[in-house]
Design a protein around this motif. Structure first.
Motif, PDB file in Angstrom:
ATOM      1  N   ASP A 279       0.773  -1.112  -0.189  1.00 58.92           N
ATOM      2  CA  ASP A 279      -0.099  -0.029   0.074  1.00 58.92           C
ATOM      3  C   ASP A 279       0.758   1.223  -0.121  1.00 58.92           C
ATOM      4  OD1 ASP A 279      -1.687   2.188   0.524  1.00 58.92           O
ATOM      5  OD2 ASP A 279      -2.835   1.050   1.969  1.00 58.92           O
ATOM      6  N   PRO A 280       0.759   2.152  -1.114  1.00 63.43           N
ATOM      7  CA  PRO A 280       1.774   3.164  -1.146  1.00 63.43           C
ATOM      8  C   PRO A 280       1.473   4.273   0.065  1.00 63.43           C
ATOM      9  CG  PRO A 280       0.086   3.442  -3.001  1.00 63.43           C
ATOM     10  CD  PRO A 280      -0.088   1.859  -2.102  1.00 63.43           C
ATOM     11  N   ALA A 281       0.336   4.346   0.686  1.00 66.16           N
ATOM     12  CA  ALA A 281      -0.051   5.234   1.557  1.00 66.16           C
ATOM     13  C   ALA A 281       0.959   4.992   3.094  1.00 66.16           C
ATOM     14  CB  ALA A 281      -1.514   5.330   2.085  1.00 66.16           C
ATOM     15  N   LEU A 282       1.469   3.373   3.000  1.00 63.48           N
ATOM     16  CA  LEU A 282       2.023   3.001   4.288  1.00 63.48           C
ATOM     17  C   LEU A 282       3.535   2.967   4.205  1.00 63.48           C
ATOM     18  CD1 LEU A 282      -0.103  -0.239   5.232  1.00 63.48           C
ATOM     19  CD2 LEU A 282      -0.596   2.042   6.058  1.00 63.48           C
ATOM     20  N   GLY A 283       4.101   2.904   3.089  1.00 64.17           N
ATOM     21  CA  GLY A 283       5.508   3.010   2.933  1.00 64.17           C
ATOM     22  C   GLY A 283       6.178   1.802   2.375  1.00 64.17           C
ATOM     23  N   LYS A 284       7.523   1.674   2.420  1.00 65.95           N
ATOM     24  CA  LYS A 284       7.999   0.593   2.003  1.00 65.95           C
ATOM     25  C   LYS A 284       8.972  -0.188   2.879  1.00 65.95           C
ATOM     26  CE  LYS A 284       8.692   2.802  -2.473  1.00 65.95           C
ATOM     27  NZ  LYS A 284       9.587   2.989  -3.606  1.00 65.95           N
ATOM     28  N   HIS A 285       8.900   0.177   4.108  1.00 62.60           N
ATOM     29  CA  HIS A 285       9.418  -0.770   5.330  1.00 62.60           C
ATOM     30  C   HIS A 285       8.766  -2.099   5.317  1.00 62.60           C
ATOM     31  CE1 HIS A 285      10.383  -2.099   9.471  1.00 62.60           C
ATOM     32  NE2 HIS A 285      11.319  -1.216   9.313  1.00 62.60           N
ATOM     33  N   PRO A 286       9.401  -3.348   5.499  1.00 62.82           N
ATOM     34  CA  PRO A 286       8.916  -4.517   5.574  1.00 62.82           C
ATOM     35  C   PRO A 286       7.698  -4.630   6.200  1.00 62.82           C
ATOM     36  CG  PRO A 286      11.438  -4.815   5.693  1.00 62.82           C
ATOM     37  CD  PRO A 286      11.158  -3.090   5.870  1.00 62.82           C
ATOM     38  N   GLN A 287       7.570  -3.948   7.615  1.00 63.25           N
ATOM     39  CA  GLN A 287       6.363  -4.135   8.392  1.00 63.25           C
ATOM     40  C   GLN A 287       5.220  -3.544   7.710  1.00 63.25           C
ATOM     41  OE1 GLN A 287       9.030  -4.949  10.134  1.00 63.25           O
ATOM     42  NE2 GLN A 287       8.017  -6.708  10.709  1.00 63.25           N
ATOM     43  N   GLN A 288       5.741  -2.200   6.860  1.00 63.40           N
ATOM     44  CA  GLN A 288       4.450  -1.400   6.246  1.00 63.40           C
ATOM     45  C   GLN A 288       3.978  -2.169   5.228  1.00 63.40           C
ATOM     46  OE1 GLN A 288       7.013   1.955   5.744  1.00 63.40           O
ATOM     47  NE2 GLN A 288       5.982   3.174   7.465  1.00 63.40           N
ATOM     48  N   ILE A 289       4.828  -3.063   4.344  1.00 68.65           N
ATOM     49  CA  ILE A 289       4.549  -3.890   3.224  1.00 68.65           C
ATOM     50  C   ILE A 289       3.558  -4.926   3.769  1.00 68.65           C
ATOM     51  CG2 ILE A 289       5.253  -5.403   1.339  1.00 68.65           C
ATOM     52  CD1 ILE A 289       8.024  -3.664   1.236  1.00 68.65           C
ATOM     53  N   VAL A 293       0.095  -5.844   2.626  1.00 65.69           N
ATOM     54  CA  VAL A 293      -0.627  -7.256   2.021  1.00 65.69           C
ATOM     55  C   VAL A 293      -1.501  -7.877   2.742  1.00 65.69           C
ATOM     56  CG1 VAL A 293       0.323  -9.298   1.380  1.00 65.69           C
ATOM     57  CG2 VAL A 293       1.855  -7.165   0.759  1.00 65.69           C
ATOM     58  N   ALA A 294      -1.535  -7.669   4.167  1.00 65.48           N
ATOM     59  CA  ALA A 294      -2.268  -8.263   5.035  1.00 65.48           C
ATOM     60  C   ALA A 294      -3.937  -7.651   4.706  1.00 65.48           C
ATOM     61  CB  ALA A 294      -2.061  -8.337   6.244  1.00 65.48           C
ATOM     62  N   ALA A 295      -4.000  -6.489   4.483  1.00 66.69           N
ATOM     63  CA  ALA A 295      -5.204  -5.825   4.384  1.00 66.69           C
ATOM     64  C   ALA A 295      -5.756  -6.326   3.038  1.00 66.69           C
ATOM     65  CB  ALA A 295      -5.178  -4.401   4.455  1.00 66.69           C
ATOM     66  N   GLN A 296      -4.872  -6.488   2.101  1.00 73.16           N
ATOM     67  CA  GLN A 296      -5.315  -6.730   0.728  1.00 73.16           C
ATOM     68  C   GLN A 296      -5.642  -8.186   0.577  1.00 73.16           C
ATOM     69  OE1 GLN A 296      -2.229  -6.829  -2.150  1.00 73.16           O
ATOM     70  NE2 GLN A 296      -3.494  -6.607  -3.799  1.00 73.16           N
ATOM     71  N   LEU A 297      -5.296  -9.197   1.543  1.00 76.39           N
ATOM     72  CA  LEU A 297      -5.494 -10.579   1.539  1.00 76.39           C
ATOM     73  C   LEU A 297      -7.085 -10.733   2.394  1.00 76.39           C
ATOM     74  CD1 LEU A 297      -2.399 -12.529   2.334  1.00 76.39           C
ATOM     75  CD2 LEU A 297      -3.682 -12.694   0.144  1.00 76.39           C
ATOM     76  N   MET A 298      -7.071  -9.778   3.393  1.00 76.46           N
ATOM     77  CA  MET A 298      -8.221 -10.168   4.303  1.00 76.46           C
ATOM     78  C   MET A 298      -9.442  -9.355   3.722  1.00 76.46           C
ATOM     79  SD  MET A 298      -7.387 -12.020   6.887  1.00 76.46           S
ATOM     80  CE  MET A 298      -6.110 -12.745   5.566  1.00 76.46           C
ATOM     81  N   ARG A 299      -9.146  -8.544   2.932  1.00 80.06           N
ATOM     82  CA  ARG A 299     -10.390  -7.686   2.120  1.00 80.06           C
ATOM     83  C   ARG A 299     -11.057  -8.590   1.303  1.00 80.06           C
ATOM     84  NH1 ARG A 299      -7.995  -3.583   0.007  1.00 80.06           N
ATOM     85  NH2 ARG A 299      -7.667  -2.841   2.341  1.00 80.06           N
ATOM     86  N   PRO A 300     -12.542  -8.825   1.542  1.00 81.30           N
ATOM     87  CA  PRO A 300     -13.166  -9.993   0.683  1.00 81.30           C
ATOM     88  C   PRO A 300     -13.167  -9.192  -0.620  1.00 81.30           C
ATOM     89  CG  PRO A 300     -14.518  -9.432   2.790  1.00 81.30           C
ATOM     90  CD  PRO A 300     -13.275  -8.544   2.711  1.00 81.30           C
TER      91      PRO A 300
END
Length: 316
Positions: A279-289, A293-300
């Motif tokens: 998510d570009p709004a979160l940044g490129k730190h591994p935890q931000q990535i 990604v988790a939000a993407q997977l969890m969103r129906p």
């Protein structure tokens, strides 16, 4: 929510005596839903029933509990000073190895108060679970607590144990609905402590393991090698999948699309792979990535939407 028998078993094995506190019923607003549970032992606890005064007092009472089970009702506002305004019933049950051995089946049903004979409504739920694979919602029914046993609903394969792979496991492994398989080129690639819920598969050529993944699994490709990334994409497109996400820049993905077409994959098939991820709004730190990604997977329904941020793993 569901009854995490494996987590309870692990806690009993380590601590001997554990009290499981679960929200059995609620009226009005509550910080958590029916079925939310925590495990409490003398020196600690895990899980949560919503935090705040309710959890604090429930954990304290659980450590002092001597009876096998106890059902209590709490008015969150008047009694505990919480703003939710509702009322919850808490079921606190003490488990040791012997009590744990009695927990069998896909649905855990046990008497809490009243008659010890199983009510007809509960019997019907259990019959449906056995015959039709129906997972009932956690509920307090006619003095019996009914909870389905935790069963991962989705297979997730994470390819790569570098910075982003580790962050993904940290973020996703606590989720009870995911069965995570973690793959990399050797045991030294993985951290010393891996969550017990994660299956680690070291392989000299990880791509050879693709054929063992369920056809409806989700995949996250975050390896240290572009060549391995490409080979994984190639084999996954041949196998089939529910979702496949590849870490990388837009430039990397453009090159991959060209190479995958040269390997015989149609453009509409290649388009099923999501790249970049994050998510570009979160940044490129591994935890931000990982969070993106988790939000993407969890969103129906979101696993087949357009790609998200440009990200690039720091090669480990």
């Amino acid at each position: 929510m569901s009854f995490d028998r494996d987590a309870l078993k692990a806690a009993v094995a380590e601590h001997g005596r554990v009290t499981r506190v679960v929200i059995a019923d609620l009226r009005g607003s509550s910080p958590r839903e029916v079925g939310a549970a925590m495990l409490v032992w003398n020196t600690g606890q895990s899980g949560t029933i919503g935090g705040g005064a309710l959890e604090f007092e429930a954990a304290k009472a659980a450590r002092d509990q001597r009876e096998a089970n106890r059902l209590t009702r709490h008015a969150l506002g008047p009694e505990l000073g919480q703003c939710c305004g509702g009322a919850v019933s808490l079921l606190s049950e003490v488990y040791d190895a012997q009590a744990l051995a009695a927990l069998e089946g896909a649905v855990i049903a046990r008497p809490v108060s009243g008659a010890a004979e199983m009510p007809l409504a509960v019997r019907r739920l259990q019959d449906a679970a056995r015959a039709q694979g129906v997972r009932p919602a956690p509920a307090l029914i006619d003095g019996w607590m009914v909870e389905p046993v935790t069963r991962p609903a989705r297979d997730l394969w994470i390819w790569g144990a570098g910075h982003v792979g580790r962050a993904l496991v940290d973020v996703l492994s606590p989720l009870p609905d995911l069965a995570i398989t973690w793959v990399d080129t050797g045991p030294e690639r993985f951290p010393e402590n891996v969550p017990t819920t994660v299956t680690v598969l070291p392989a000299v050529n990880p791509a050879d393991l693709v054929r063992h993944a369920p056809a409806q699994a989700a995949h996250l490709i975050v390896t240290y090698s572009h060549a391995l990334d490409l080979e994984l994409c190639h084999r996954l497109l041949s196998l089939g999948f529910d979702f496949a996400g590849l870490i990388g820049s837009a430039t990397k993905w453009a090159r991959f699309r060209s190479r995958l077409r040269a390997l015989g994959h149609a453009p509409e098939t290649i388009a099923r792979i999501t790249c970049p991820i994050g998510d570009p709004a979160l940044g490129k730190h591994p935890q931000q990535i990982a969070i993106g990604v988790a939000a993407q997977l969890m969103r129906p329904g979101a696993t087949r939407t357009r790609p998200m941020a440009e990200t690039e793993e720091r090669r480990a």
